[in-house]
Design a protein around this motif. Structure first.
Motif, PDB file in Angstrom:
ATOM      1  N   THR A 126       0.855  -1.193   0.000  1.00 11.72           N
ATOM      2  CA  THR A 126       0.000   0.000   0.000  1.00 11.72           C
ATOM      3  C   THR A 126       0.891   1.243   0.000  1.00 11.72           C
ATOM      4  OG1 THR A 126      -0.084   0.144   2.406  1.00 11.72           O
ATOM      5  CG2 THR A 126      -1.787  -1.199   1.318  1.00 11.72           C
ATOM      6  N   LEU A 127       0.294   2.365  -0.331  1.00  8.73           N
ATOM      7  CA  LEU A 127       1.036   3.622  -0.359  1.00  8.73           C
ATOM      8  C   LEU A 127       1.519   3.989   1.044  1.00  8.73           C
ATOM      9  CD1 LEU A 127       2.088   5.923  -2.061  1.00  8.73           C
ATOM     10  CD2 LEU A 127      -0.102   7.088  -1.766  1.00  8.73           C
ATOM     11  N   ASP A 128       0.715   3.727   2.054  1.00  7.50           N
ATOM     12  CA  ASP A 128       1.108   4.036   3.437  1.00  7.50           C
ATOM     13  C   ASP A 128       2.333   3.224   3.864  1.00  7.50           C
ATOM     14  OD1 ASP A 128      -0.937   5.864   3.691  1.00  7.50           O
ATOM     15  OD2 ASP A 128      -2.345   4.370   4.500  1.00  7.50           O
ATOM     16  N   VAL A 129       2.369   1.939   3.519  1.00 12.52           N
ATOM     17  CA  VAL A 129       3.509   1.089   3.861  1.00 12.52           C
ATOM     18  C   VAL A 129       4.750   1.566   3.119  1.00 12.52           C
ATOM     19  CG1 VAL A 129       4.438  -1.260   3.672  1.00 12.52           C
ATOM     20  CG2 VAL A 129       2.086  -0.915   4.432  1.00 12.52           C
ATOM     21  N   ALA A 130       4.591   1.920   1.836  1.00 12.06           N
ATOM     22  CA  ALA A 130       5.724   2.409   1.050  1.00 12.06           C
ATOM     23  C   ALA A 130       6.268   3.711   1.628  1.00 12.06           C
ATOM     24  CB  ALA A 130       5.314   2.599  -0.410  1.00 12.06           C
ATOM     25  N   LYS A 131       5.371   4.616   2.050  1.00 11.47           N
ATOM     26  CA  LYS A 131       5.811   5.888   2.638  1.00 11.47           C
ATOM     27  C   LYS A 131       6.571   5.646   3.939  1.00 11.47           C
ATOM     28  CE  LYS A 131       2.277   9.029   0.856  1.00 11.47           C
ATOM     29  NZ  LYS A 131       1.123   9.871   1.217  1.00 11.47           N
ATOM     30  N   ALA A 132       6.063   4.758   4.782  1.00 14.62           N
ATOM     31  CA  ALA A 132       6.718   4.468   6.058  1.00 14.62           C
ATOM     32  C   ALA A 132       8.111   3.876   5.817  1.00 14.62           C
ATOM     33  CB  ALA A 132       5.862   3.508   6.879  1.00 14.62           C
ATOM     34  N   ARG A 133       8.210   2.978   4.866  1.00 10.59           N
ATOM     35  CA  ARG A 133       9.515   2.375   4.565  1.00 10.59           C
ATOM     36  C   ARG A 133      10.465   3.421   3.994  1.00 10.59           C
ATOM     37  NH1 ARG A 133      13.342  -0.974   6.008  1.00 10.59           N
ATOM     38  NH2 ARG A 133      14.457  -1.817   4.248  1.00 10.59           N
ATOM     39  N   TYR A 134       9.953   4.311   3.135  1.00  9.53           N
ATOM     40  CA  TYR A 134      10.774   5.375   2.560  1.00  9.53           C
ATOM     41  C   TYR A 134      11.328   6.279   3.664  1.00  9.53           C
ATOM     42  CZ  TYR A 134      12.056   9.728   0.353  1.00  9.53           C
ATOM     43  OH  TYR A 134      12.729  10.861  -0.019  1.00  9.53           O
ATOM     44  N   ARG A 135      10.470   6.677   4.601  1.00  9.12           N
ATOM     45  CA  ARG A 135      10.919   7.545   5.699  1.00  9.12           C
ATOM     46  C   ARG A 135      12.020   6.871   6.517  1.00  9.12           C
ATOM     47  NH1 ARG A 135       5.249   8.179   6.840  1.00  9.12           N
ATOM     48  NH2 ARG A 135       4.499   9.862   5.532  1.00  9.12           N
ATOM     49  N   GLU A 136      11.831   5.596   6.788  1.00  9.71           N
ATOM     50  CA  GLU A 136      12.813   4.835   7.559  1.00  9.71           C
ATOM     51  C   GLU A 136      14.171   4.795   6.843  1.00  9.71           C
ATOM     52  OE1 GLU A 136      13.481   0.132   8.591  1.00  9.71           O
ATOM     53  OE2 GLU A 136      11.412   0.875   8.461  1.00  9.71           O
ATOM     54  N   LEU A 137      14.144   4.514   5.550  1.00  5.64           N
ATOM     55  CA  LEU A 137      15.389   4.447   4.784  1.00  5.64           C
ATOM     56  C   LEU A 137      16.016   5.826   4.598  1.00  5.64           C
ATOM     57  CD1 LEU A 137      14.426   1.810   2.051  1.00  5.64           C
ATOM     58  CD2 LEU A 137      15.990   1.492   3.976  1.00  5.64           C
ATOM     59  N   ALA A 138      15.167   6.855   4.424  1.00  6.64           N
ATOM     60  CA  ALA A 138      15.688   8.218   4.252  1.00  6.64           C
ATOM     61  C   ALA A 138      16.419   8.673   5.507  1.00  6.64           C
ATOM     62  CB  ALA A 138      14.548   9.172   3.902  1.00  6.64           C
ATOM     63  N   ARG A 139      15.868   8.374   6.666  1.00  5.84           N
ATOM     64  CA  ARG A 139      16.545   8.738   7.917  1.00  5.84           C
ATOM     65  C   ARG A 139      17.882   8.003   8.042  1.00  5.84           C
ATOM     66  NH1 ARG A 139      11.490   7.574  10.581  1.00  5.84           N
ATOM     67  NH2 ARG A 139      10.232   9.443  10.431  1.00  5.84           N
ATOM     68  N   LYS A 140      17.868   6.742   7.689  1.00  3.99           N
ATOM     69  CA  LYS A 140      19.068   5.918   7.841  1.00  3.99           C
ATOM     70  C   LYS A 140      20.183   6.364   6.893  1.00  3.99           C
ATOM     71  CE  LYS A 140      20.569   1.102   7.515  1.00  3.99           C
ATOM     72  NZ  LYS A 140      20.149  -0.269   7.208  1.00  3.99           N
ATOM     73  N   HIS A 141      19.842   6.738   5.643  1.00  3.07           N
ATOM     74  CA  HIS A 141      20.863   7.017   4.635  1.00  3.07           C
ATOM     75  C   HIS A 141      21.042   8.509   4.341  1.00  3.07           C
ATOM     76  CE1 HIS A 141      21.480   2.802   3.685  1.00  3.07           C
ATOM     77  NE2 HIS A 141      20.176   2.640   3.726  1.00  3.07           N
ATOM     78  N   HIS A 142      20.406   9.368   5.077  1.00  2.00           N
ATOM     79  CA  HIS A 142      20.543  10.805   4.822  1.00  2.00           C
ATOM     80  C   HIS A 142      21.983  11.232   5.137  1.00  2.00           C
ATOM     81  CE1 HIS A 142      19.843  15.103   4.864  1.00  2.00           C
ATOM     82  NE2 HIS A 142      18.702  14.843   4.219  1.00  2.00           N
ATOM     83  N   PRO A 143      22.583  12.084   4.289  1.00  2.50           N
ATOM     84  CA  PRO A 143      23.984  12.502   4.511  1.00  2.50           C
ATOM     85  C   PRO A 143      24.191  13.214   5.852  1.00  2.50           C
ATOM     86  CG  PRO A 143      23.240  13.164   2.327  1.00  2.50           C
ATOM     87  CD  PRO A 143      22.067  12.582   3.030  1.00  2.50           C
ATOM     88  N   ASP A 144      23.176  13.939   6.356  1.00  2.00           N
ATOM     89  CA  ASP A 144      23.323  14.637   7.629  1.00  2.00           C
ATOM     90  C   ASP A 144      23.484  13.667   8.800  1.00  2.00           C
ATOM     91  OD1 ASP A 144      23.160  16.970   6.256  1.00  2.00           O
ATOM     92  OD2 ASP A 144      21.061  17.389   6.784  1.00  2.00           O
ATOM     93  N   THR A 145      22.837  12.507   8.709  1.00  2.00           N
ATOM     94  CA  THR A 145      22.955  11.528   9.793  1.00  2.00           C
ATOM     95  C   THR A 145      24.179  10.642   9.609  1.00  2.00           C
ATOM     96  OG1 THR A 145      21.509   9.976   8.634  1.00  2.00           O
ATOM     97  CG2 THR A 145      20.473  11.453  10.242  1.00  2.00           C
ATOM     98  N   ASN A 146      24.842  10.748   8.463  1.00  2.00           N
ATOM     99  CA  ASN A 146      26.028   9.937   8.175  1.00  2.00           C
ATOM    100  C   ASN A 146      27.275  10.786   7.975  1.00  2.00           C
ATOM    101  OD1 ASN A 146      25.066   7.063   7.970  1.00  2.00           O
ATOM    102  ND2 ASN A 146      23.630   8.040   6.569  1.00  2.00           N
ATOM    103  N   ASN A 147      27.300  11.955   8.602  1.00  2.00           N
ATOM    104  CA  ASN A 147      28.464  12.850   8.551  1.00  2.00           C
ATOM    105  C   ASN A 147      28.893  13.181   7.122  1.00  2.00           C
ATOM    106  OD1 ASN A 147      28.627  12.922  11.371  1.00  2.00           O
ATOM    107  ND2 ASN A 147      29.800  10.999  11.368  1.00  2.00           N
TER     108      ASN A 147
END
Length: 179
Positions: A126-147
């Motif tokens: 579903t779109l809701d599941v895809a959005k939740a997974r996207y947010r989770e991955l975006a937080r994990k791989h965002h350059p600001d959180t990875n120096n």
């Protein structure tokens, strides 16, 4: 035989290497020839042994019971390759059920498979599941959180493209159903 006048109605092989080429003799001379002929003449005991072993299996390769030729080369065992129509091993029931589940599971549309794999999602989604997974991955791989890590930034770009493809498909699919 040169002096023989009897009809030559019996054949005898010429040599071990050419068993389909023959000498033709009368009955008396073919018996004499066969009594003197030695198939293994000129072979060492080791060659004779190897030849006898090859003859046991009709000059075909052999491998351990329960293996195919490819498995014998790999030295691994694959239970799926065993034919067990009476379910003697008791495992085909579970394997058939698993294959049935996989066949019944809906398959993702061709253009979404790579994107779903990138996001780590299974179809249907579903779109809701895809959005939740996207947010989770975006937080994990965002350059600001990875120096400011370049690899994380590149990974985030791939995730953004994958989510855009999935979101577009899911929203256009929803519009088609509504319309």
């Amino acid at each position: 035989m040169p002096e023989c006048t009897k009809s030559a109605g019996y054949r005898a092989p010429r040599s071990r290497e050419t068993l389909n080429q023959y000498y033709w003799f009368c009955l008396e001379h073919v018996r004499e020839y066969n009594a003197r002929w030695d198939y293994y003449k000129g072979m060492s005991p080791g060659q004779i042994e190897a030849h006898l072993r090859a003859d046991i299996a009709w000059d075909r390769p052999s491998w351990a019971f329960g293996q195919s030729a490819a498995q014998a080369k790999r030295k691994t065992f694959n239970e799926e390759e065993i034919l067990d129509p009476l379910d003697i091993l008791g495992r085909s029931r579970e394997a058939r059920a698993e294959r049935k589940r996989q066949a019944a599971a809906p398959r993702a549309p061709e253009g979404l498979r790579d994107s779903l794999a990138t996001l780590g999602l299974d179809w249907p989604v579903t779109l809701d599941v895809a959005k939740a997974r996207y947010r989770e991955l975006a937080r994990k791989h965002h350059p600001d959180t990875n120096n400011g890590d370049r690899k994380a930034e590149e990974r985030l770009k791939v995730i953004n493209v994958a989510f855009t493809i999935v979101r577009t498909h899911l929203t256009s699919e929803g519009l088609e159903k509504a319309g």
